[in-house]
Motif scaffolding. Structure first.
Motif, PDB file in Angstrom:
ATOM      1  N   GLY A   1      47.861  -7.657  29.535  1.00 52.30           N
ATOM      2  CA  GLY A   1      48.645  -8.867  29.681  1.00 52.30           C
ATOM      3  C   GLY A   1      47.849 -10.088  29.250  1.00 52.30           C
ATOM      4  N   VAL A   2      48.413 -11.297  29.504  1.00 54.52           N
ATOM      5  CA  VAL A   2      47.754 -12.539  29.091  1.00 54.52           C
ATOM      6  C   VAL A   2      46.390 -12.686  29.744  1.00 54.52           C
ATOM      7  CG1 VAL A   2      47.871 -15.055  29.160  1.00 54.52           C
ATOM      8  CG2 VAL A   2      49.923 -13.732  28.618  1.00 54.52           C
ATOM      9  N   SER A   3      46.319 -12.471  31.048  1.00 50.49           N
ATOM     10  CA  SER A   3      45.042 -12.670  31.741  1.00 50.49           C
ATOM     11  C   SER A   3      43.987 -11.692  31.256  1.00 50.49           C
ATOM     12  CB  SER A   3      45.237 -12.539  33.259  1.00 50.49           C
ATOM     13  OG  SER A   3      45.695 -11.236  33.598  1.00 50.49           O
ATOM     14  N   ASP A   4      44.381 -10.440  30.996  1.00 51.30           N
ATOM     15  CA  ASP A   4      43.425  -9.461  30.476  1.00 51.30           C
ATOM     16  C   ASP A   4      42.880  -9.906  29.123  1.00 51.30           C
ATOM     17  OD1 ASP A   4      43.718  -7.603  32.604  1.00 51.30           O
ATOM     18  OD2 ASP A   4      45.573  -6.874  31.713  1.00 51.30           O
ATOM     19  N   ALA A   5      43.770 -10.355  28.239  1.00 49.59           N
ATOM     20  CA  ALA A   5      43.347 -10.783  26.903  1.00 49.59           C
ATOM     21  C   ALA A   5      42.453 -12.020  26.973  1.00 49.59           C
ATOM     22  CB  ALA A   5      44.565 -11.061  26.028  1.00 49.59           C
TER      23      ALA A   5
ATOM     24  N   LEU B   1      49.289 -16.072  12.890  1.00 48.60           N
ATOM     25  CA  LEU B   1      49.293 -14.820  12.140  1.00 48.60           C
ATOM     26  C   LEU B   1      49.519 -13.622  13.060  1.00 48.60           C
ATOM     27  CD1 LEU B   1      46.320 -15.708   9.817  1.00 48.60           C
ATOM     28  CD2 LEU B   1      48.595 -15.080   8.999  1.00 48.60           C
ATOM     29  N   ALA B   2      48.943 -13.691  14.280  1.00 48.68           N
ATOM     30  CA  ALA B   2      49.112 -12.586  15.225  1.00 48.68           C
ATOM     31  C   ALA B   2      50.565 -12.425  15.656  1.00 48.68           C
ATOM     32  CB  ALA B   2      48.223 -12.806  16.450  1.00 48.68           C
ATOM     33  N   VAL B   3      51.303 -13.528  15.712  1.00 46.35           N
ATOM     34  CA  VAL B   3      52.731 -13.451  16.038  1.00 46.35           C
ATOM     35  C   VAL B   3      53.480 -12.689  14.954  1.00 46.35           C
ATOM     36  CG1 VAL B   3      54.831 -14.828  16.257  1.00 46.35           C
ATOM     37  CG2 VAL B   3      52.763 -15.522  17.462  1.00 46.35           C
ATOM     38  N   ARG B   4      53.098 -12.914  13.709  1.00 45.34           N
ATOM     39  CA  ARG B   4      53.760 -12.257  12.581  1.00 45.34           C
ATOM     40  C   ARG B   4      53.312 -10.800  12.428  1.00 45.34           C
ATOM     41  NH1 ARG B   4      55.940 -14.358   7.713  1.00 45.34           N
ATOM     42  NH2 ARG B   4      56.221 -16.277   8.924  1.00 45.34           N
ATOM     43  N   TYR B   5      52.041 -10.528  12.747  1.00 45.39           N
ATOM     44  CA  TYR B   5      51.485  -9.186  12.529  1.00 45.39           C
ATOM     45  C   TYR B   5      50.754  -8.720  13.798  1.00 45.39           C
ATOM     46  CZ  TYR B   5      52.306 -10.674   7.739  1.00 45.39           C
ATOM     47  OH  TYR B   5      52.893 -11.152   6.588  1.00 45.39           O
ATOM     48  N   PRO B   6      51.511  -8.268  14.807  1.00 47.13           N
ATOM     49  CA  PRO B   6      50.907  -7.859  16.079  1.00 47.13           C
ATOM     50  C   PRO B   6      50.329  -6.439  16.037  1.00 47.13           C
ATOM     51  CG  PRO B   6      53.275  -7.604  16.207  1.00 47.13           C
ATOM     52  CD  PRO B   6      52.987  -8.187  14.844  1.00 47.13           C
ATOM     53  N   ALA B   7      49.303  -6.230  15.218  1.00 48.02           N
ATOM     54  CA  ALA B   7      48.686  -4.918  15.083  1.00 48.02           C
ATOM     55  C   ALA B   7      47.181  -5.053  15.173  1.00 48.02           C
ATOM     56  CB  ALA B   7      49.080  -4.269  13.753  1.00 48.02           C
TER      57      ALA B   7
ATOM     58  N   PHE C   1      31.878 -19.664  19.895  1.00 47.23           N
ATOM     59  CA  PHE C   1      33.331 -19.806  20.042  1.00 47.23           C
ATOM     60  C   PHE C   1      34.109 -18.640  19.447  1.00 47.23           C
ATOM     61  CE2 PHE C   1      32.254 -24.377  20.389  1.00 47.23           C
ATOM     62  CZ  PHE C   1      32.998 -24.698  21.512  1.00 47.23           C
ATOM     63  N   ALA C   2      33.425 -17.741  18.771  1.00 44.12           N
ATOM     64  CA  ALA C   2      34.132 -16.764  17.941  1.00 44.12           C
ATOM     65  C   ALA C   2      34.785 -15.634  18.719  1.00 44.12           C
ATOM     66  CB  ALA C   2      33.179 -16.184  16.893  1.00 44.12           C
ATOM     67  N   GLY C   3      34.654 -15.604  20.034  1.00 45.99           N
ATOM     68  CA  GLY C   3      35.164 -14.483  20.807  1.00 45.99           C
ATOM     69  C   GLY C   3      36.665 -14.307  20.813  1.00 45.99           C
ATOM     70  N   TYR C   4      37.416 -15.386  20.482  1.00 45.24           N
ATOM     71  CA  TYR C   4      38.868 -15.210  20.521  1.00 45.24           C
ATOM     72  C   TYR C   4      39.353 -14.262  19.435  1.00 45.24           C
ATOM     73  CZ  TYR C   4      38.427 -19.004  17.094  1.00 45.24           C
ATOM     74  OH  TYR C   4      38.049 -19.781  16.037  1.00 45.24           O
ATOM     75  N   ALA C   5      38.490 -13.922  18.468  1.00 47.76           N
ATOM     76  CA  ALA C   5      38.862 -12.897  17.478  1.00 47.76           C
ATOM     77  C   ALA C   5      39.111 -11.567  18.151  1.00 47.76           C
ATOM     78  CB  ALA C   5      37.761 -12.748  16.435  1.00 47.76           C
ATOM     79  N   ARG C   6      38.409 -11.313  19.276  1.00 49.47           N
ATOM     80  CA  ARG C   6      38.632 -10.051  19.969  1.00 49.47           C
ATOM     81  C   ARG C   6      40.071  -9.927  20.423  1.00 49.47           C
ATOM     82  NH1 ARG C   6      34.296 -11.342  19.151  1.00 49.47           N
ATOM     83  NH2 ARG C   6      35.257 -11.126  17.132  1.00 49.47           N
ATOM     84  N   ILE C   7      40.695 -11.059  20.773  1.00 44.96           N
ATOM     85  CA  ILE C   7      42.081 -11.019  21.234  1.00 44.96           C
ATOM     86  C   ILE C   7      42.998 -10.602  20.103  1.00 44.96           C
ATOM     87  CG2 ILE C   7      43.949 -12.384  22.227  1.00 44.96           C
ATOM     88  CD1 ILE C   7      41.759 -14.192  23.464  1.00 44.96           C
ATOM     89  N   ALA C   8      42.792 -11.178  18.927  1.00 41.89           N
ATOM     90  CA  ALA C   8      43.638 -10.841  17.785  1.00 41.89           C
ATOM     91  C   ALA C   8      43.465  -9.388  17.362  1.00 41.89           C
ATOM     92  CB  ALA C   8      43.325 -11.768  16.607  1.00 41.89           C
ATOM     93  N   THR C   9      42.228  -8.871  17.431  1.00 41.08           N
ATOM     94  CA  THR C   9      42.003  -7.493  17.019  1.00 41.08           C
ATOM     95  C   THR C   9      42.631  -6.500  17.997  1.00 41.08           C
ATOM     96  OG1 THR C   9      39.853  -7.387  18.150  1.00 41.08           O
ATOM     97  CG2 THR C   9      39.846  -8.030  15.828  1.00 41.08           C
ATOM     98  N   LEU C  10      43.007  -6.975  19.188  1.00 39.91           N
ATOM     99  CA  LEU C  10      43.653  -6.109  20.167  1.00 39.91           C
ATOM    100  C   LEU C  10      45.173  -6.225  20.121  1.00 39.91           C
ATOM    101  CD1 LEU C  10      41.304  -6.779  23.221  1.00 39.91           C
ATOM    102  CD2 LEU C  10      41.366  -4.734  21.802  1.00 39.91           C
TER     103      LEU C  10
ATOM    104  N   ARG D   1      53.710 -11.161  20.573  1.00 41.29           N
ATOM    105  CA  ARG D   1      54.130 -12.441  19.976  1.00 41.29           C
ATOM    106  C   ARG D   1      54.023 -13.588  20.963  1.00 41.29           C
ATOM    107  NH1 ARG D   1      56.879  -8.533  17.312  1.00 41.29           N
ATOM    108  NH2 ARG D   1      56.989  -8.762  15.042  1.00 41.29           N
ATOM    109  N   ARG D   2      54.065 -13.282  22.223  1.00 39.90           N
ATOM    110  CA  ARG D   2      53.889 -14.303  23.255  1.00 39.90           C
ATOM    111  C   ARG D   2      52.467 -14.289  23.809  1.00 39.90           C
ATOM    112  NH1 ARG D   2      54.040 -13.669  28.771  1.00 39.90           N
ATOM    113  NH2 ARG D   2      54.495 -15.525  30.012  1.00 39.90           N
ATOM    114  N   THR D   3      51.926 -13.108  24.010  1.00 37.58           N
ATOM    115  CA  THR D   3      50.647 -12.967  24.696  1.00 37.58           C
ATOM    116  C   THR D   3      49.475 -13.454  23.866  1.00 37.58           C
ATOM    117  OG1 THR D   3      51.462 -11.083  25.972  1.00 37.58           O
ATOM    118  CG2 THR D   3      49.069 -11.308  25.765  1.00 37.58           C
TER     119      THR D   3
END
Length: 410
Positions: free
Chosen positions: A9-13, A62-68, A192-201, A209-211
């Motif tokens: 969920g959001v908090s996990d990400a 981009l993650a909203v468009r391609y959630p993979a 600051f680069a850690g938010y990439a981990r969220i997109a890769t998940l 698309r929301r999370t």
């Protein structure tokens, strides 16, 4: 094709992103950044945050468009073509694998300085085992680590600012140069680069698309607030010159503030933060490896998903093995410099991909600033990092060309 389970969920990400960001830089990056920027450390932090925000906005759209799974590897492939997606994936996997080695050695240096390499390898093996058992367990471990690290950082801030030795005049004392600020911003961007981990998940979160967009912005906002508070507190006690000379800036700051009893706590927090960062980094690298293996850019066997645990177990074992070798052999400073260049190249491709999404004025401004910022900060890094990073990206491009010509595909 086997798919990963959507369990986060959001908090996990958010926690996974914070585990990467807070652990990756705040205990180590302030000293080198202060040496580069001097009294311009806080402006450098602000500049790094602006570029990070632009990158986060582009990544979220981009993650909203391609959630993979795969992050910018997928975005570049879909928006710019196979080569750019491949180059982004190459930059991420190689750069972040080096970063994993650096974080593992950071754990070793704080836990048992005389045997840093041995402790680093043990940490890699243990965290690979945690990831192998499933991403929910990884998120749970990261949640505990992040809570403890934030408590330690809060203690540092309170100790410094309430010690009676804090002096606001130290925040702007000393000289600085524009080139120094740019180099410091490039070094601080690493944190600051850690938010990439969220997109890769993207393939493992519920309602991506929301999370994903919410988690990216929340993680970045919390990290910026933490970094700013810690930077102000440490500067107020040590000043730019003292911070630049510090080998363990946060530990030196609480000692200078008159709280030597907090030094062991800060050291333990640093080791724990690096552990959390390493956990999330291995998680992210293995997911990009999975995506590239699915497309044949890496051995197909790395795309296997465990039937019980629902994780890319072959990719995780392969990444863990490579990182263990690096942890036994690498130099921390070289690994971090190279990783910073690779991360900025990765986000430059993310911004270029986001540019193609639509004609919205605000979106174009944000992606344009992000793209230019990534290029500027990448080439402001120390020359050895730029040369090594450019060489490795060139090797990756060559591998792609050879594969396309003689194997086909790509």
């Amino acid at each position: 094709m086997a798919e990963l389970k959507r369990t986060l969920g959001v908090s996990d990400a958010v926690v996974i992103g914070l585990g990467s960001m807070v652990g990756a830089g705040i205990f180590a990056a302030l000293g080198p950044a202060a040496r580069a920027a001097g009294a311009g450390l806080l402006p450098a932090l602000g500049l790094a945050a602006v570029v990070a925000y632009c990158n986060a906005d582009s990544s979220a759209r981009l993650a909203v468009r391609y959630p993979a799974s795969g992050g910018t590897y997928v975005y570049g492939r879909e928006r710019l073509g196979p080569f750019w997606g491949y180059l982004a994936g190459w930059a991420f996997v190689v750069g972040k694998t080096a970063s994993c080695g650096a974080m593992a050695l950071t754990v070793g240096a704080y836990v048992w300085p005389g045997h840093a390499h041995a402790v680093a390898v043990a940490a890699v093996v243990a965290l690979t085992a945690v990831n192998y058992r499933g991403v929910q367990k990884s998120a749970l471990v990261t949640r505990v680590i992040v809570a403890a690290v934030l408590a330690v950082l809060a203690g540092v801030v309170v100790a410094c600012l309430t010690s009676g030795r804090a002096d606001a005049a130290r925040l702007a004392g000393g000289g600085w140069s524009p080139s120094g600020v740019l180099q410091a911003a490039g070094l601080l961007f690493f944190a600051f680069a850690g938010y990439a981990r969220i997109a890769t998940l993207g393939e493992e979160v519920r309602d991506p698309r929301r999370t994903v967009p919410r988690a990216v912005m929340l993680a970045l906002g919390v990290a910026l607030a933490v970094y700013a508070a810690v930077a102000v507190a440490v500067l107020s006690v040590l000043g730019a010159d003292g911070l630049a000379a510090a080998t363990a800036p946060l530990a030196d700051a609480v000692r200078a503030a008159g709280y030597p009893g907090l030094v062991p706590v800060v050291r333990a927090g640093a080791a724990l933060a690096a552990t959390g960062s390493l956990l999330a980094l291995i998680l992210g690298v293995s997911r990009t490896t999975l995506a590239m293996a699915r497309d044949g850019h890496l051995p197909r066997g790395l795309a296997a998903v465990h039937p019980r645990f629902g994780v890319p177990h072959h990719a995780e074992l392969a990444v863990g093995a490579v990182v263990a070798v690096l942890a036994a052999t690498v130099d921390v400073r070289g690994a971090i410099g190279f990783s910073s260049f690779g991360v900025l190249a990765y986000y430059a491709i993310a911004n270029a991909s986001a540019w193609t999404l639509g004609p919205g004025v605000w979106g174009r401004v944000v992606t344009g600033v992000g793209l230019c910022g990534c290029v500027l900060l990448a080439f402001a890094l120390p020359s050895e990092a730029v040369l090594l990073g450019g060489l490795v990206l060139g090797v990756g491009a060559g591998v792609f060309g050879v594969r396309k010509r003689f194997v086909g595909g790509g």
